[in-house]
Design an enzyme around this catalytic site. Sequence first.
Site, mmCIF file in Angstrom:
data_model
loop_
_atom_site.group_PDB
_atom_site.id
_atom_site.type_symbol
_atom_site.label_atom_id
_atom_site.label_comp_id
_atom_site.label_asym_id
_atom_site.label_seq_id
_atom_site.Cartn_x
_atom_site.Cartn_y
_atom_site.Cartn_z
ATOM 1 N N GLU A 1 -7.990 3.714 36.046
ATOM 2 C CA GLU A 1 -6.552 3.915 35.896
ATOM 3 C C GLU A 1 -5.822 4.148 37.217
ATOM 4 O OE1 GLU A 1 -4.760 3.589 33.224
ATOM 5 O OE2 GLU A 1 -6.458 3.180 31.893
ATOM 6 N N SER B 1 1.458 -24.440 -4.781
ATOM 7 C CA SER B 1 2.735 -24.652 -5.460
ATOM 8 C C SER B 1 3.672 -23.464 -5.368
ATOM 9 C CB SER B 1 2.478 -24.994 -6.939
ATOM 10 O OG SER B 1 1.839 -26.244 -7.053
#
Length: 929
Positions: A104, A379
């Site tokens: 970091e 459908s």
Amino acid sequence: MAQDSQSRTARRKQKKGQKKPIWKRIVLIASILILAMIIGVGALFTYYIATAPEIDAEKLSAPFSSKIYDKNGELFADLGSTQRTKISYSDLPPVLKDAVIATEDSRFFEHPGIDIWRIGGAIVANLTNGFGSEGASTITQQVVEKAFLSPEKKLSLKVQEQWLALKLEQKYSKKEILEFYLNKIYYGNGAYGVAKAAEVYFGVTDLSELTLPQAAILAGLPQRPSAYNPFKNPELTKHRMNTVLNLMVMHDKISKEEADKAREVDIPSLLEESEPNESSYDAFLEKVRKEVAEKVDGADIYTDGLKIYTTLDTKAQEYVEYLMSDAEDNPIPYYDDEMQAGMVVLDTQNGAIRAIGGGRNREKGDYNYALDIKRQPGSNVKPITVYGPAIEYLKWSTYHQINDDKPYEIEGSSPIRDYLRTYPGWVSIRTALADSLNVPAVKTLKEVGIDKAKPFAESIGYEFANDNMNIRDAIGGTQTVTNPLEMAGAYRAFANEGIYNEPYAVTKVVFPGGKEVDTKPEPEAVMSDYTAYMISDMLKTAITEGTGTNANIPGLPVAGKTGTTNREGLDGANDSWFTGYTTNYTISVWTGYDKTRALENTQIPHALFKYTMMKLSEGKETADFEKPDSVVETAVEEGSRPAKLPSDYTPDSQIVTELFVKGNTPSKTSERYDVLDPVSGLKAEYDKDSSSIQVEWDHDSNDVEFQVSASIDGGSMQKLSSTDEKSLEISNVEPGSDYEIQVVAVSKDDSSDTSEAKTTSVKVPGDEEDEDDKEDKKDDKESVGPVSGLSATYNQEEKFLDVSWQYDGPAASFNVKVTPGGGNQNVQSQGIEISNVQEGKTYTITVTAMGEDGSKSDPVTIQSQIPASEEAPPGPPDEPGPPDEPGQTDEGDTGSEDDGSSGAKTDTEKSDQPTEGNGNENNKENPQE
């Protein structure tokens, strides 16, 4: 002289000014601009710094969870409030500190809170690779952002972040700042802080026991906690672990040999036996997380201490999760443990998400089948891509007719067929949608055009694969895939009078400092109200009469549509859908397996929809869909093409009520069942001077001609003439014969459209017999009178016409004439049976009493129609009817030549009483009904 000297001096100054270099002017102007910019930027930055929040020690050390509220403002989740174990700097083992700092912020112990070298590198990376490609935040800056600022990417917040980082470093030591960071950061699976993360993932409660691989995994998790979740994605976790190990080697925290040894570890072997599962609303919270991240500039609901107000209906959510569980009293008939399901419940009025069913027996972090599944809709898509656009742009009625006569051929591709491979012929779009017929859907899309259908579908949130739509999108059979959230959002627009907004789970977000962000989407009218209402009305039919009957809820106005997809190589449907709605709720459900297995039962979505809708509707008034003024309800004659209004003669069974866009209702009246008025005032007289019969009649219409026929002495009726006049002279008559004259009105437009026949009789005197002598003879004998009570009844079982009459007079026989067929015979009984009659035909029976002296009564006539078969009613004469059923023939086709026989036989034992009706009533029957 003085004047000339001054003039020369002025000229020298002017020349000197003209010789000043241009670049000096540019430099001067640029310097002024740069100075102004520096002053401006300085002033702006000063403002940002002056408005930065104060450093609050409590926010640095106290648990800082996000609170989630339901639709009523009640707290239902407090993220991070329990998954937290606080540690101090002295508890951190060197291997963990080294892994975190190398990953970091490698110069953490050297910089004053911001890293100038890192900022420079980030600027270069952002210029070369695009903005956001690399960040420059130190651990100190991350602590500041999580504690005091929002995650929005704004210049003002970045300036404040750097300023507060410098201040934080002045107030706290490096050890304290690192302690703040490792206690506050989120590691996924609800774990806040590194100590809780070590326990959740590895079962480690003493951080000194952490191994190098475990420390590397923990150091890499905060970047993307969900993606690097070792329980779900061990391969991604290992990739991230290797990145951390490389950084540790690069910054001299470990040797290459130590890193290589750590890489050999099997990730699952490090983990606890099972992943934690503590959130009962995880499927919904996943949508909340995604929505907040998208709409609030990357905010994180697990780390930012937010107050998030949502649309959740907790009762609805709990019931949906119950239906997707294996509870013993669950009414859903799941047939195995592998079948999965996803469901979304929306508020029809505003698009708010009320519940999300992410999957059966779903645990925290499992795949979310409501949000993440991507399958063909089948459908279920037809209202979206086909019939919605057809009504919107072409203003079709719900009656609009399409010929579903055969598969739809596509060049270079397999044809599109109806699912059952049966083709009913002409159908309305209401029937086509309700019965989920494929061919009419494709033909409709072809007529509407993709240029209109595509933007319509997209306007209600339906996204096409690669931004491309083709003809098979009419039946949901392309690469375009969807999920229950998208389908529910699209259908809701039909339920909500054509108003659409994106389905949403979050109404507003409140940051720790009090800033509020409203996240509700804006509604938009995307279709006409007539389109929304007419689609809804047709989808109601789909539930009451069509493929969705298993989802019908008696007493509740419900609209909805089914959808299934078939995959090549599978024997059956791979996906099954049901999406439906009331005016209160819209629900979309998907069920299926992975792509290698077919469903054994496609009705589970119907059941999930039905039980959920019934539960949500308990004790709540559900209004029906309100018909707008733009829609007209109109009765039309079934089978007419284009739609026509029914006439006074159209049978009730052939009248249907359909919906039309105002201004597009039919104007023409059908003449299919019209019956022409018969002639009136028919009379015939013998003219002795011209030895002819003069026939006259009357009729109100000028659009007809008249067919005149006659029979002689009870013989068959023979056509004499067709005329436009209302009179006719019959010459060359036979002396001494009895003439029966018949007149029928015939339409000039349609020769099959005829009126009831009217008849009259006249006798032609003989040449040798004196008329006075005949009258004297008649006076000497009792003359025969006409029969009475003539009736004809059709025997349905034995297929014959039962004719009977009464007679009260001198001895007589009876001449019976039957037309069509030309039958003519004398009988002694007062009744006969007429066999070999044809269904759908009208028969005329004439009975004349014949005295023993040769005298004849006035004939009595009756008409009787043989009922047509219910399975194959005769079609209109001017339009093709439906295909014949096997074994049937068209009306008038008997299958054999007419031999002239009526098929009548004497019923010598018939009762003297008539069985039904009388001649006058039967003569009024409509011969085409």
